[in-house]
Design an enzyme around this catalytic site. Structure first.
Site, mmCIF file in Angstrom:
data_model
loop_
_atom_site.group_PDB
_atom_site.id
_atom_site.type_symbol
_atom_site.label_atom_id
_atom_site.label_comp_id
_atom_site.label_asym_id
_atom_site.label_seq_id
_atom_site.Cartn_x
_atom_site.Cartn_y
_atom_site.Cartn_z
ATOM 1 N N ARG A 127 0.253 12.454 -8.376
ATOM 2 C CA ARG A 127 0.861 11.129 -8.197
ATOM 3 C C ARG A 127 2.310 11.078 -8.691
ATOM 4 O O ARG A 127 3.118 10.333 -8.170
ATOM 5 C CB ARG A 127 0.059 10.052 -8.930
ATOM 6 C CG ARG A 127 -1.293 9.783 -8.337
ATOM 7 C CD ARG A 127 -1.938 8.555 -9.013
ATOM 8 N NE ARG A 127 -3.349 8.450 -8.730
ATOM 9 C CZ ARG A 127 -3.872 7.951 -7.626
ATOM 10 N NH1 ARG A 127 -3.081 7.517 -6.672
ATOM 11 N NH2 ARG A 127 -5.173 7.879 -7.461
ATOM 12 N N GLY A 154 -7.640 2.426 7.924
ATOM 13 C CA GLY A 154 -7.542 0.971 7.886
ATOM 14 C C GLY A 154 -8.738 0.301 7.253
ATOM 15 O O GLY A 154 -8.777 -0.924 7.129
ATOM 16 N N GLU A 198 0.836 -1.201 0.000
ATOM 17 C CA GLU A 198 0.000 0.000 0.000
ATOM 18 C C GLU A 198 0.868 1.246 0.000
ATOM 19 O O GLU A 198 1.987 1.223 0.481
ATOM 20 C CB GLU A 198 -0.883 0.032 1.260
ATOM 21 C CG GLU A 198 -2.263 -0.538 1.072
ATOM 22 C CD GLU A 198 -3.223 0.406 0.350
ATOM 23 O OE1 GLU A 198 -2.784 1.247 -0.463
ATOM 24 O OE2 GLU A 198 -4.427 0.293 0.598
ATOM 25 N N ASP A 199 0.315 2.330 -0.523
ATOM 26 C CA ASP A 199 0.976 3.619 -0.418
ATOM 27 C C ASP A 199 0.767 4.190 0.978
ATOM 28 O O ASP A 199 1.674 4.729 1.584
ATOM 29 C CB ASP A 199 0.485 4.590 -1.498
ATOM 30 C CG ASP A 199 -1.037 4.742 -1.542
ATOM 31 O OD1 ASP A 199 -1.752 3.935 -0.897
ATOM 32 O OD2 ASP A 199 -1.514 5.652 -2.228
ATOM 33 N N ILE A 200 -0.470 4.031 1.511
ATOM 34 C CA ILE A 200 -0.790 4.614 2.815
ATOM 35 C C ILE A 200 -1.886 3.801 3.507
ATOM 36 O O ILE A 200 -2.818 3.325 2.861
ATOM 37 C CB ILE A 200 -1.225 6.096 2.665
ATOM 38 C CG1 ILE A 200 -1.354 6.769 4.028
ATOM 39 C CG2 ILE A 200 -2.488 6.218 1.847
ATOM 40 C CD1 ILE A 200 -1.450 8.287 3.945
ATOM 41 N N VAL A 201 -1.724 3.628 4.799
ATOM 42 C CA VAL A 201 -2.784 3.060 5.635
ATOM 43 C C VAL A 201 -3.132 4.140 6.642
ATOM 44 O O VAL A 201 -2.293 4.555 7.431
ATOM 45 C CB VAL A 201 -2.342 1.772 6.364
ATOM 46 C CG1 VAL A 201 -3.425 1.304 7.326
ATOM 47 C CG2 VAL A 201 -2.002 0.665 5.361
ATOM 48 N N ASP A 202 -4.364 4.633 6.552
ATOM 49 C CA ASP A 202 -4.807 5.636 7.531
ATOM 50 C C ASP A 202 -5.912 5.062 8.398
ATOM 51 O O ASP A 202 -5.635 4.477 9.423
ATOM 52 C CB ASP A 202 -5.124 6.992 6.897
ATOM 53 C CG ASP A 202 -6.053 6.931 5.704
ATOM 54 O OD1 ASP A 202 -6.829 5.982 5.572
ATOM 55 O OD2 ASP A 202 -6.015 7.879 4.901
ATOM 56 N N LYS A 243 -0.695 6.128 9.314
ATOM 57 C CA LYS A 243 -1.209 7.165 10.208
ATOM 58 C C LYS A 243 -1.796 6.506 11.459
ATOM 59 O O LYS A 243 -2.984 6.193 11.497
ATOM 60 C CB LYS A 243 -2.297 7.985 9.519
ATOM 61 C CG LYS A 243 -1.829 8.819 8.359
ATOM 62 C CD LYS A 243 -3.016 9.591 7.805
ATOM 63 C CE LYS A 243 -2.625 10.470 6.641
ATOM 64 N NZ LYS A 243 -3.799 11.199 6.119
ATOM 65 N N ASP A 303 -2.488 10.919 -4.364
ATOM 66 C CA ASP A 303 -3.063 11.991 -5.171
ATOM 67 C C ASP A 303 -4.027 12.870 -4.390
ATOM 68 O O ASP A 303 -4.473 12.515 -3.304
ATOM 69 C CB ASP A 303 -3.818 11.393 -6.354
ATOM 70 C CG ASP A 303 -5.121 10.743 -5.934
ATOM 71 O OD1 ASP A 303 -6.173 11.151 -6.459
ATOM 72 O OD2 ASP A 303 -5.115 9.828 -5.085
ATOM 73 N N PHE A 320 -3.201 15.308 5.403
ATOM 74 C CA PHE A 320 -3.343 14.865 4.022
ATOM 75 C C PHE A 320 -2.011 15.017 3.300
ATOM 76 O O PHE A 320 -1.349 16.044 3.409
ATOM 77 C CB PHE A 320 -4.435 15.666 3.309
ATOM 78 C CG PHE A 320 -4.761 15.105 1.963
ATOM 79 C CD1 PHE A 320 -5.559 13.984 1.852
ATOM 80 C CD2 PHE A 320 -4.250 15.683 0.819
ATOM 81 C CE1 PHE A 320 -5.846 13.437 0.607
ATOM 82 C CE2 PHE A 320 -4.530 15.159 -0.427
ATOM 83 C CZ PHE A 320 -5.334 14.033 -0.537
#
Length: 177
Positions: A168, A108, A102-106, A134, A162, A155
């Site tokens: 991106r 979940g 993943e690029d990001i887990v915020d 995060k 993006d 953010f």
């Protein structure tokens, strides 16, 4: 250096050099953990495509399969809380070691959805690698095995992430100013 995307100002948060160094470190750790084994990397589109490309080159295991799926939950700068599956799993994953990239887990939410889908496919193991995490926003208790950077609940954009489809391609990660 600040940039503007649509109506928002962003400032550099994590440089491309820091990203490159951290992905190399994660690749070494993943290679040790899966030494001599086969590994299926599943990138979560759209955001993970750059992370996936750079991370897979740093992983040295017996063999790698590269797969992608596409889900979405964001609108603008906020998660909608609703997961839409736009492109799902396309192969048999039974008995295989899976690494979700993943690029990001915020919050979940997306990862929780994927873990539920994977459980029914009987893989040998499922691990999660994310460039950004995060912890303040995270609502679940499943483990995130490989974390590039823990970040505050702000953010971010760039390096695959993006803002309404824009940004991106940026080589660094920027945060909302």
């Amino acid at each position: 250096m600040a940039i503007k995307i649509k109506d928002k100002e962003f400032e550099v948060f994590i440089s491309k050099d820091q990203i490159r160094k951290r992905l190399k470190e994660l690749g070494i750790q993943i290679s040790k953990d899966f030494d001599g084994q086969n590994l299926v990397l599943i990138g979560v589109l759209n955001g993970s495509f750059i992370v996936m490309a750079d991370l897979c080159r740093e992983i040295k295991v017996a063999s790698q399969e590269i797969k992608f799926l596409k889900i979405s939950s964001y609108s603008g700068t906020h998660s909608t809380g609703v997961i839409k599956e736009e492109m799902g799993f396309s192969s048999d994953l039974k008995g295989k070691n899976i690494l979700i990239v993943e690029d990001i887990v915020d919050t979940g939410e997306s990862m929780n959805y994927l873990l539920g889908k994977l459980k029914g496919l009987s893989p040998a193991s499922v691990s999660i690698a994310t460039l950004l995490y995060k912890p303040e926003a995270f609502r679940y208790n499943y483990p995130i095995h490989y974390v590039g950077f823990e970040i505050p609940n702000k953010f971010v954009v760039g390096y695959g992430l993006d803002y309404d489809g824009m940004g991106r391609e940026l080589p660094d990660i920027y945060q909302l100013a």
